[in-house]
Write a protein that holds these residues in place. Structure first.
Motif, PDB file in Angstrom:
ATOM      1  N   SER A  27       0.278  -1.513   0.043  1.00 39.30           N
ATOM      2  CA  SER A  27      -0.012  -0.417   0.367  1.00 39.30           C
ATOM      3  C   SER A  27       1.307   1.427  -0.024  1.00 39.30           C
ATOM      4  O   SER A  27       0.817   2.164  -0.738  1.00 39.30           O
ATOM      5  CB  SER A  27      -0.755   0.030   1.274  1.00 39.30           C
ATOM      6  N   PRO A 357     -15.562  -5.997  -3.130  1.00 41.74           N
ATOM      7  CA  PRO A 357     -13.868  -6.249  -1.892  1.00 41.74           C
ATOM      8  C   PRO A 357     -13.906  -7.295  -2.473  1.00 41.74           C
ATOM      9  O   PRO A 357     -14.740  -8.390  -2.237  1.00 41.74           O
ATOM     10  CB  PRO A 357     -13.780  -5.606  -0.981  1.00 41.74           C
ATOM     11  N   ASN A 372      -6.945  -1.358  -4.973  1.00 43.66           N
ATOM     12  CA  ASN A 372      -8.450  -1.008  -5.065  1.00 43.66           C
ATOM     13  C   ASN A 372      -8.375  -0.019  -6.376  1.00 43.66           C
ATOM     14  O   ASN A 372      -7.529   0.347  -7.231  1.00 43.66           O
ATOM     15  CB  ASN A 372      -8.132   0.502  -4.725  1.00 43.66           C
ATOM     16  N   TYR A 374     -10.989   2.972  -8.457  1.00 44.63           N
ATOM     17  CA  TYR A 374     -12.134   3.802  -8.474  1.00 44.63           C
ATOM     18  C   TYR A 374     -12.917   4.117  -9.154  1.00 44.63           C
ATOM     19  O   TYR A 374     -12.688   4.265 -10.706  1.00 44.63           O
ATOM     20  CB  TYR A 374     -10.913   5.218  -7.584  1.00 44.63           C
ATOM     21  N   GLU A 384     -14.391   4.547  -3.551  1.00 48.19           N
ATOM     22  CA  GLU A 384     -13.458   3.715  -3.810  1.00 48.19           C
ATOM     23  C   GLU A 384     -13.920   2.731  -3.775  1.00 48.19           C
ATOM     24  O   GLU A 384     -14.780   1.601  -2.760  1.00 48.19           O
ATOM     25  CB  GLU A 384     -12.575   3.564  -2.844  1.00 48.19           C
ATOM     26  N   ASN A 385     -13.757   0.884  -4.725  1.00 46.90           N
ATOM     27  CA  ASN A 385     -14.080   0.073  -4.554  1.00 46.90           C
ATOM     28  C   ASN A 385     -12.850  -0.970  -4.184  1.00 46.90           C
ATOM     29  O   ASN A 385     -12.132  -1.404  -4.859  1.00 46.90           O
ATOM     30  CB  ASN A 385     -13.954  -0.413  -6.529  1.00 46.90           C
ATOM     31  N   LYS A 386     -12.596  -0.974  -3.099  1.00 42.42           N
ATOM     32  CA  LYS A 386     -11.186  -1.762  -2.149  1.00 42.42           C
ATOM     33  C   LYS A 386     -10.854  -2.947  -2.416  1.00 42.42           C
ATOM     34  O   LYS A 386     -12.394  -3.950  -2.735  1.00 42.42           O
ATOM     35  CB  LYS A 386     -11.901  -1.493  -0.186  1.00 42.42           C
ATOM     36  N   ASP A 387      -9.928  -3.530  -2.282  1.00 42.94           N
ATOM     37  CA  ASP A 387      -9.140  -4.670  -3.228  1.00 42.94           C
ATOM     38  C   ASP A 387      -9.948  -5.537  -4.070  1.00 42.94           C
ATOM     39  O   ASP A 387     -10.296  -5.933  -4.047  1.00 42.94           O
ATOM     40  CB  ASP A 387      -9.268  -5.177  -1.425  1.00 42.94           C
ATOM     41  N   THR A 388     -10.565  -4.213  -5.506  1.00 40.94           N
ATOM     42  CA  THR A 388     -11.120  -4.759  -6.033  1.00 40.94           C
ATOM     43  C   THR A 388     -10.613  -5.874  -7.246  1.00 40.94           C
ATOM     44  O   THR A 388     -10.966  -7.201  -8.274  1.00 40.94           O
ATOM     45  CB  THR A 388     -11.748  -3.664  -7.660  1.00 40.94           C
TER      46      THR A 388
END
Lengths: 704, 704
Positions: A27, A357, A372, A374, A384-388
């Motif tokens: 990250s 996610p 991630n 966006y 945010e589409n986290k851990d996509t």
């Protein structure tokens, strides 16, 4: 003694506890990236904000409200990106201008804008156009929920729910797209299907979140999204809502006994750490390098994939840009409430938006890294589409190559190399269905495309409680009491701008051709290869089930030392269904490319989306089949391969209430791309007992 | 402190060092097994010795020498085995008689014997018959080397080698089978192809063990194995022997720089240990139970595969017995030295004999267990094929099922379960080629059959050193200087005696059928399912590339609660080529089953080998196509599914000098077999951070 003990802890930690540390490191890398973005990087949150500011401030669109339906990177010219990529040192790389492409709705029109966000503090609109043709952009999430809310204030609906004895609190009515059926649209007032209409399809949640197992059948509710009004309401027929007992799939809610099969847990340990590196969106692993981007319509976008050729001492291009262009899912029930379920998931709902996610350790193994994504919400703000996307090294126990030689009388020679691959994964949950979309890179140069289908079937309410009661076509399988799993198809179409060892490529069909033997030997027949180079697009429309042929993308300008054109093969790997709908049928016209699994087009900057840029309610007058109908030249040109993975899906009870994964796909495999097997010089693995020995040694007294 | 340190070591050891311990435990289990063998256990070394003693002592065959070509289990009657299997407790299980089936050659005849070895100290020959039809049994290893030795004493051959300037010490000439070509055999003296002839095909080893890369072209050497004499020698043409530089694939001998791509090593750690149990040949894992046997012709034989159905609270039968019945590999060069390369690897050479020891950590991952196989040498004595089968849990990062639900405005629900499967693997090296043959069992009930092809191409010497020189059909690809990789096919035919939830089954074709819409809705077409139950064998011969259909084996006597017949689907997964040789051609007549990928026959005890029991030099008057030509009834009968994985192989340079693995296969997937998804109640995995935490704790100060 304490130092030895410290060493042991170190070993345990460095091996077993590395995952959170590496995630942290990742990250940092992601945020700290290079001084300027890579030209193919997706828009950053700051860039989304800049785009929004520029569009809202622009005098070009005065109508309000203005809603954002697509915001994404407006790719620089391919030649500029290639020049950038070829400048290997970051010092010689000049940042390219950053442009965004935007589709908004305002005043009942679709507006296309190009926005310069090179200087994010002073973004400027470069161009503006109004779309006048058929079709609409993707639905926003907000308007879907807004449309759904209309229904709960609709008097007739309250009556329908009461009539069925249902509890309104448990009712949920997601938006379904409705395709296009010429003049025969769902609303009589509509002119030639050119309103932005959707349907609301109702289900009962309540005791189960598995709403699709509890359809409220018989209702037709049409909403005009632009007017945000219900334009048609009809309650035609009542069927029992299935009880759907035992359909809750949540771990904490599964009906007891919780006694499913439980294999032993396993975790991949990487004693030397992870083998790939992520710098921003650039991924380097073994001999591969590529850019892993994200787009709100396509989801994962892989660009500039190249492989290091050890023999040539050079990095060689394979793919310029690839992504899932469309997912076409037509259902096969002609009933009033069902005939129009002919979804184009990518163009109507967005794979990036619905790539939620990924679950660590379940969707992706513990050794995965995550990216991630966006996208813009309806108001243009970044979400945010986290851990996509997850990226991991796959240790599946496969073998890269092996041979045992038994021809020598005095010795047996065996050499084997375990295979490790790199997977880039996204899981799309577009309504009821889930698609796990894997790109798998192999050191041999192969790229495998795996589509794994899971999630929940689309089910229809019925009176039937036993198959013996079914006397006419039920258009599906009786899965449970009052529950039909409706027949349907899946067509997942990949856009693959291959640049095999350079930009200009050709498509070649190496057909297996039976010959009568005239050599005078006792054999009567054999096959040989008839090589056809496709001149135009018509030559490159292939039904892979009919063609007994190797299908290749070659570079006619590059030859191996032996004089063979360098190339890559397309190898179907199951799931090769093609659409069987009639050609004159509306859904088939909209997705007319789905009758052939393989097509090749010349590269055109704007030809990206198989059913056209505006897929929602499209009428089939744009898109892949229409473009390739022009029959342009594709020989020794910059060409794009379109490959469709297809499945006719007859549901079975085993697929209920959540479906065990079913996979299909294809692969791109080097075909005279390398002078020789590029993994011959892969070193053998350390033998299994090395690992415990070395760990035990440092625990039990080894000095270092 | 010391106890904490001990705890850390314990954790490291128990997780990482468990593999050798478990292997030890396994070998104890294997030897200590039950008090009597399972009726489907392959013959033990002691049983081989008993068979040999009985055959050699029998007055029924007086001719000497007597050579053993096949010794294997003569299976008890299926009904007896099923009764045995159904008696769950070992106390109620009476041992079944142990019989062996033997094929010997003596006096120029093939003799079939059945030997009772129930009492291994007093074995008795039960029956004896002489085979009078076409074809011969498998070659023995000893006679192959003996035949090869003939050549080095052959004056003409010494002259041929000298003429080519080659060093005799480096020459190696393995036996190649020669098929059958009617009257037009390789030796003029032969009557209708009914001598046990083979060819010796010569290569140069020396600097490389990759002999196939250095063919000595132009020689035809025919040996009569029964007379053990060269019956034809011809030196037709001289081509340069390729230098084959850099073709040594051995780790220690690869040409420097040793710089192939090297992914990071990875080892599967199973914190709770291995999840399967092996008791003799019985394997239990998750919800599966099966018997993993071994046969010198077929290699791995899986029997009595059954799955525990949690909902039904019962173990349900899926497969009675399955194995690879034949591997047909015809080459496509009509030249005198090549036209007859039309191998039947199983019947001519034996998959079990050529399934050499698997390499730990490379052929199979570190968490694998191994089984040994035994076969009879030419003298009838047992030979151990050590580690010929490996069994391991596969942690590939796949997903068993998942769903994200985004329809609720206030919450996102995601559930996902990682997939773990159990692989039973054998790697066959039949001459130049290697086949990795995997049975993959999934908790969902699916069995996946994966054929991975690797090893070395069969290459032909040529004058060509560049593709530009090739003006006529070269029957292959120029892979390197003077080296053509010859076109060929692979057809791997599985025998699968499915017993889906019972013995009597039917074959059903659920065909996708387009209908014109008459429902009055705007849709013009849809598809539905036309269900055809096969009455006879002719109805069940399917070209899977043509059929848009679900292909099922169902049990018409068992229905789900919903009234659907329980069944399993056959799903092709790539590699679906069918033979394109002319029907009248000799190799096609011998393997005429290879024109359809799928066939169904009624179960007959002796119909096991697709080209017939005697495959070597067979004339096509026995075998699968002939049996199924009788068009027997197969509806609601005990039926056998035959599925052929097929590949047309056009070689490419990337496949040289050892070929990166290429895979294809098919799967059997439950289709209304279960009332519902059998893995819904699979518990979610422990989250990834549990593992490092618990390990660190015990290292760094946790009390237990």
């Amino acid at each position: 003694m304490s130092s030895l003990r410290g060493s042991c802890v170190g070993v345990c930690r460095s091996s077993l506890a590395m995952f959170p540390l590496i995630l942290l490191a990742l990250s940092i890398l992601t945020t700290a990236a290079s001084s300027h973005p890579h030209p193919l990087d997706p828009l950053s949150p700051a860039e989304f904000i800049a785009v929004r500011a520029a569009v809202l401030a622009s005098p070009l669109i005065s109508d309000r409200p203005l809603t954002f339906h697509y915001v994404g990177l407006d790719e620089p010219d391919k030649t500029d990106v290639l020049s950038y990529a070829e400048a290997r040192s970051s010092s010689s790389r000049a940042a390219l201008p950053r442009h965004a492409f935007v589709i908004t709705r305002a005043g009942g029109q679709s507006h296309e804008l190009r926005v310069d966000i090179t200087n994010a503090t002073a973004p400027t609109v470069l161009s503006h156009a109004v779309h006048h043709g058929a079709g609409f952009p993707m639905h926003t999430i907000e308007e879907q929920f807004e449309a759904e809310a209309l229904l709960f204030k609709h008097v007739s609906f309250v009556e329908s729910v009461r009539r069925r004895g249902l509890d309104m609190d448990d009712v949920i009515c997601p938006v379904f797209s409705i395709g296009w059926f010429g003049d025969a649209g769902p609303s009589e007032s509509e002119e030639k299907g050119q309103q932005r209409l959707v349907k609301l399809v109702c289900f009962m949640a309540g005791p189960t979140p598995n709403l699709y197992a509890r359809p409220i059948e018989g209702l037709t509710v049409v909403v005009d999204l632009d007017r945000m009004a219900i334009v048609k309401y009809r309650d035609r027929v009542v069927y029992p809502v299935p009880k759907a007992e035992g359909t809750d799939y949540r771990a904490g809610k599964v009906e007891s006994p919780y006694n499913g099969p439980t294999p032993a847990p396993g975790v991949v340990l990487q004693p030397e750490g992870r083998g790939f590196h992520i710098d921003g969106h650039l991924v380097r692993w073994a001999n591969w390098e590529f850019h892993a981007g994200f787009d709100m319509r396509a989801g994962t976008v892989i660009s500039l994939a190249s492989i290091h050729d050890v023999e040539a001492g050079a990095r060689r291009r394979v793919l310029y840009r690839g992504f899932v262009s469309e997912v076409f899912v037509p259902y096969m029930d002609p009933a009033e409430e069902w005939y129009d379920r002919t979804f184009l998931d990518t163009g109507e709902f967005g794979l990036g938006i619905t790539a939620f996610p990924l679950q660590h350790g379940a969707d992706c193994p513990a050794n995965a890294a995550y990216l991630n994504g966006y996208y813009a919400d309806q108001d243009g703000k970044p979400v945010e589409n986290k851990d996509t996307i997850c990226i991991f090294e796959r240790y599946a126990g496969d073998i890269a190559w092996r041979h045992t030689e038994s021809a020598f009388p005095d010795r047996l020679i065996t050499e084997a190399r375990p295979d490790v691959s790199l997977v880039v994964r996204m899981a799309v949950s577009c309504g009821n269905y889930d698609y796990i979309l894997d790109w798998e890179f192999k050191t041999s140069g192969t790229i495998k495309f795996v589509v794994s289908m899971t999630g929940i079937l689309e089910m229809k309410g019925t009176d039937y409680t036993h198959a013996d009661q079914i006397k006419q076509d039920a258009h599906g399988t009786l899965l449970s009491e009052n529950t039909i799993g409706v027949y349907h198809d899946h067509y997942i179409t990949y856009y693959l701008d291959l640049d095999v060892d350079g930009t200009n490529n050709s498509f070649v069909k190496n057909s297996i051709t039976t010959k009568r033997n005239t050599a005078g030997t006792p054999r009567k027949s054999y096959w040989t290869v008839r090589r056809d180079v496709a001149e135009t697009e018509a030559d490159a429309q292939v039904d892979v089930n009919v063609a007994a042929a190797d299908l290749l993308i070659v570079n006619p300008n590059k030859k191996t030392r032996m004089g063979n054109e360098v190339g890559y093969r397309v190898i179907p790997g199951g799931a090769t269904a093609a659409s069987v709908l009639d050609d004159d049928d509306f859904p088939q016209r909209r997705a007319s490319y789905s009758k052939k699994q393989l097509r090749v087009t010349p590269y055109k900057r704007d030809e990206k989306w198989a059913p056209g840029l505006y897929a929602d309610r499209s009428s089939g007058n744009d898109g892949l089949a229409m473009w390739s109908g022009r029959d342009r030249g594709i020989r020794n040109e910059d060409i794009v391969l379109w490959y469709t993975v297809g499945v006719h899906h007859i549901p079975y009870q085993d697929d209920f209430p959540v479906m065990p994964t079913m996979s299909g796909g294809f692969e791109l495999r080097p075909a005279n791309f390398f002078e020789r097997n590029p993994v011959l010089k892969m070193r053998p693995p350390r033998l299994e007992y090395d690992l415990p020995t070395s760990v035990n040694c440092s625990c039990a007294g080894n000095s270092s």
